[in-house]
Scaffold this motif. Sequence first.
Motif, short mmCIF file in Angstrom:
data_model
loop_
_atom_site.label_atom_id
_atom_site.label_comp_id
_atom_site.label_asym_id
_atom_site.label_seq_id
_atom_site.Cartn_x
_atom_site.Cartn_y
_atom_site.Cartn_z
N ALA A 127 8.73 -2.63 6.56
CA ALA A 127 8.94 -3.96 7.15
C ALA A 127 9.01 -3.89 8.67
CB ALA A 127 10.22 -4.59 6.59
N THR A 130 3.51 -2.85 11.54
CA THR A 130 2.57 -3.96 11.61
C THR A 130 1.82 -4.07 10.29
OG1 THR A 130 0.72 -2.63 12.43
CG2 THR A 130 2.27 -3.52 14.08
N ALA A 131 1.20 -5.23 10.06
CA ALA A 131 0.43 -5.44 8.83
C ALA A 131 -0.71 -4.43 8.73
CB ALA A 131 -0.11 -6.86 8.79
N ASP A 155 -1.11 -8.55 -1.77
CA ASP A 155 -0.58 -9.79 -1.21
C ASP A 155 0.88 -9.99 -1.57
OD1 ASP A 155 -3.03 -10.38 -0.05
OD2 ASP A 155 -3.69 -11.66 -1.70
N HIS A 158 2.98 -7.72 0.65
CA HIS A 158 3.16 -8.25 2.00
C HIS A 158 4.18 -9.39 2.00
CE1 HIS A 158 0.49 -6.11 4.72
NE2 HIS A 158 -0.43 -6.07 3.78
N ALA A 159 4.15 -10.21 0.95
CA ALA A 159 5.14 -11.29 0.84
C ALA A 159 6.55 -10.71 0.71
CB ALA A 159 4.82 -12.18 -0.35
N GLU A 160 6.67 -9.60 -0.04
CA GLU A 160 7.97 -8.95 -0.18
C GLU A 160 8.46 -8.39 1.16
OE1 GLU A 160 11.37 -7.21 -2.12
OE2 GLU A 160 10.00 -8.86 -2.58
N ASP A 162 7.65 -9.62 4.09
CA ASP A 162 8.05 -10.80 4.87
C ASP A 162 9.48 -11.22 4.51
OD1 ASP A 162 5.63 -10.91 6.21
OD2 ASP A 162 4.75 -12.39 4.85
N ALA A 163 9.76 -11.22 3.21
CA ALA A 163 11.11 -11.59 2.76
C ALA A 163 12.14 -10.57 3.25
CB ALA A 163 11.14 -11.67 1.23
N ARG A 165 11.99 -8.80 6.03
CA ARG A 165 12.23 -9.06 7.46
C ARG A 165 13.13 -10.27 7.66
NH1 ARG A 165 6.45 -8.42 7.26
NH2 ARG A 165 5.88 -6.28 7.84
N GLU A 166 12.90 -11.29 6.86
CA GLU A 166 13.65 -12.54 7.03
C GLU A 166 15.13 -12.36 6.67
OE1 GLU A 166 13.61 -17.17 5.40
OE2 GLU A 166 11.88 -15.86 5.06
#
Length: 228
Positions: A127, A130-131, A155, A158-160, A162-163, A165-166
């Motif tokens: 996390a 970078t992507a 995909d 990557h969503a995981e 993002d979660a 990081r948030e």
Amino acid sequence: MADAGGVVGLSQLATMAQMPLPTIHRIVRTLVDLGYVRQEANREYSLGPKLIRLGDVTSQMVGRWARPQLEEVVRRLGESANVAQLDGDRVVYIGQVMPSHNSMRMFTEVGRAVLPHATGVGKAIMATMTADEVDALLDRTGMPSRTEHTITDRDAFHAELDATRERGYALDEQEQELGVRCVAVSVPAPGRRLALSVSGPLTRMTDAVVSEALAPLHEAAERIAHQL
């Protein structure tokens, strides 16, 4: 050299180091003679085999430095605490403290190397990348399934991230080993791809325990980062 991917030409190295080319050449030749750098057939230079020993020793030292922080996490939570680093394309566990009551053998044992996509520590570390770096790693390793819960879709992974990081922490929901749940945070030390985790049986690692683990983990990660 490591920042350049492990292989680099002298001109690029001189530019990156902001040093004169003759000086770089002299330093690199010395490192070649000592075994820390090797010259490739195309006249570029790469990291040498003697660095493996230094890396092993450094990993052992980081695990030793982290131990007091892991012990404090265990004291406060009563569950196993771990420190791991990204070594190449795998996550390696370099330190662990277990509570005295823990008789459960888990994958999070010191020296164990696993693919990062199926672990809490791996997600916490990735996390911070970078992507493009994440995709390059996944291109090399693939996303094999360890359990029925492992995320194997790019995909969705990557969503995981993002979660992760948030919310500021990563979870392993039985993705590496059935019956084991982990919560992990990255160590905020630039250039160090390290993470801490608390792991335990699913029956004990409830949402309440995960929430309780966040403050001790973040505090320990900050203290380790300060030491580094």
